[in-house]
Design a protein around this motif. Structure first.
Motif, PDB file in Angstrom:
ATOM      1  N   ARG A  21       3.363 -11.944 -15.375  1.00 21.53           N
ATOM      2  CA  ARG A  21       2.252 -12.019 -16.352  1.00 21.53           C
ATOM      3  C   ARG A  21       0.940 -11.585 -15.715  1.00 21.53           C
ATOM      4  O   ARG A  21       0.062 -11.049 -16.366  1.00 21.53           O
ATOM      5  N   MET A  22       0.795 -11.876 -14.416  1.00 21.38           N
ATOM      6  CA  MET A  22      -0.442 -11.495 -13.724  1.00 21.38           C
ATOM      7  C   MET A  22      -0.406 -10.054 -13.245  1.00 21.38           C
ATOM      8  O   MET A  22      -1.386  -9.330 -13.336  1.00 21.38           O
ATOM      9  N   THR A  23       0.735  -9.655 -12.709  1.00 21.76           N
ATOM     10  CA  THR A  23       0.787  -8.340 -12.049  1.00 21.76           C
ATOM     11  C   THR A  23       1.140  -7.208 -13.009  1.00 21.76           C
ATOM     12  O   THR A  23       0.892  -6.046 -12.708  1.00 21.76           O
ATOM     13  N   GLY A  24       1.771  -7.554 -14.137  1.00 24.39           N
ATOM     14  CA  GLY A  24       2.245  -6.516 -15.054  1.00 24.39           C
ATOM     15  C   GLY A  24       3.508  -5.832 -14.534  1.00 24.39           C
ATOM     16  O   GLY A  24       4.007  -4.897 -15.138  1.00 24.39           O
ATOM     17  N   LYS A  25       4.033  -6.316 -13.400  1.00 27.55           N
ATOM     18  CA  LYS A  25       5.263  -5.718 -12.833  1.00 27.55           C
ATOM     19  C   LYS A  25       6.389  -6.739 -12.971  1.00 27.55           C
ATOM     20  O   LYS A  25       6.317  -7.830 -12.398  1.00 27.55           O
ATOM     21  N   HIS A  26       7.422  -6.368 -13.724  1.00 28.51           N
ATOM     22  CA  HIS A  26       8.505  -7.312 -13.992  1.00 28.51           C
ATOM     23  C   HIS A  26       9.648  -7.184 -12.992  1.00 28.51           C
ATOM     24  O   HIS A  26      10.291  -8.161 -12.649  1.00 28.51           O
ATOM     25  N   THR A  27       9.914  -5.954 -12.578  1.00 25.48           N
ATOM     26  CA  THR A  27      10.946  -5.750 -11.561  1.00 25.48           C
ATOM     27  C   THR A  27      10.417  -4.795 -10.497  1.00 25.48           C
ATOM     28  O   THR A  27       9.555  -3.966 -10.755  1.00 25.48           O
ATOM     29  N   LEU A  28      10.984  -4.941  -9.332  1.00 27.83           N
ATOM     30  CA  LEU A  28      10.612  -4.113  -8.195  1.00 27.83           C
ATOM     31  C   LEU A  28      10.979  -2.651  -8.498  1.00 27.83           C
ATOM     32  O   LEU A  28      12.101  -2.366  -8.907  1.00 27.83           O
ATOM     33  N   ASP A  29      10.022  -1.757  -8.315  1.00 22.58           N
ATOM     34  CA  ASP A  29      10.283  -0.332  -8.497  1.00 22.58           C
ATOM     35  C   ASP A  29      11.459   0.084  -7.594  1.00 22.58           C
ATOM     36  O   ASP A  29      11.455  -0.244  -6.399  1.00 22.58           O
ATOM     37  N   PRO A  30      12.460   0.785  -8.144  1.00 22.50           N
ATOM     38  CA  PRO A  30      13.630   1.145  -7.328  1.00 22.50           C
ATOM     39  C   PRO A  30      13.269   1.908  -6.050  1.00 22.50           C
ATOM     40  O   PRO A  30      13.920   1.735  -5.016  1.00 22.50           O
TER      41      PRO A  30
END
Ligand code: SAH
Length: 218
Positions: A21-30
């Motif tokens: 919710r804070m970072t806007g990143k839900h999963t680690l970029d492959p």
């Protein structure tokens, strides 16, 4: 059975979920995941802490400094959104681990370290491990490294009271900077600075973090 690095990546992924919710990143970029998988963190920590090398935790590296927590390395790297041809400046080489990760994702990394003994150790590691697209220098990163500017990405891995002006100048239009801003040790906001094509800045607080201090005196 899972390897140590797979377990570490699982922990990073679950921390991504808590903080999405804070970072806007839900999963680690492959691509970032592949870079983390390819770098042996045990080669960047002191022998006394080798058993904890694949824990999702910061560790002491001597001279009062630390190698950052792997989740923090991951999210900072991810926020830079690097392309293969990019040139990146890092302030705070430390162990060299963050620079090694970046070296897998862009064309060239320049990294500046304030403590000569750490700079020398990191340089020797890069040579030994064959990371030949990382160039280091010893000095105060406050002034950046104008010779190779502008940079597509700038990453500062120590807590700054404010964003150094020279680093903003050395960021390319369209580039991104990630920097912890605030009081050292206790609480800083991991801050994402985006410079648009007209040179205007978009500055966003991402996440509360705790870094060692940035040496600001000239
Ligand atoms: N990126 C490192 C993290 C090291 S901790 C890693 O992957 O291990 C932060 C580092 O920033 C310390 O080594 C500290 O000496 C360095 N540092 C602090 N202020 C600095 C400055 N003004 N210029 C360059 N390095 C600095």
């Amino acid at each position: 059975m899972k390897t140590q690095i797979q377990r570490l990546l699982d922990e990073i992924e679950s921390e991504y979920k808590y903080t999405s919710r804070m970072t806007g990143k839900h999963t680690l970029d492959p691509k970032v995941k592949a870079a983390i998988s390819s770098i042996p963190r045990d080669k960047f920590v002191p022998k006394s802490h080798i058993d904890s090398a694949f824990h999702n935790a910061p560790l002491p590296i001597g001279h009062g400094q630390t190698i950052s927590q792997p989740y923090i390395v991951a999210i900072m790297t991810d926020l830079l959104e690097l392309e293969a041809d990019d040139v990146v400046l890092e302030i705070g080489t430390g162990s060299g681990y963050q620079a090694a990760i970046l070296s897998q994702l862009c064309r060239q990394v320049y990294s500046i370290e304030y403590v000569p003994a750490l700079a020398d150790m990191a340089k020797a590691r890069f040579e030994k491990l064959g990371y030949d697209n990382i160039k280091t220098k010893t000095g105060n990163g406050y002034d950046g490294w104008p010779d190779h500017a502008p940079y597509d990405g700038i990453i500062v891995t120590a807590a700054a009271k404010q964003i150094p002006g020279p680093l903003i100048e050395q960021l390319k239009p369209g580039g991104r900077m990630v920097i912890p801003v605030g009081k050292p040790y206790f609480h800083q906001e991991l801050t994402l600075v985006r410079k648009n094509e007209d040179g205007e800045l978009d500055i966003r607080d991402i996440l509360g973090v705790a870094f060692v201090p940035f040496q600001e005196e000239q």
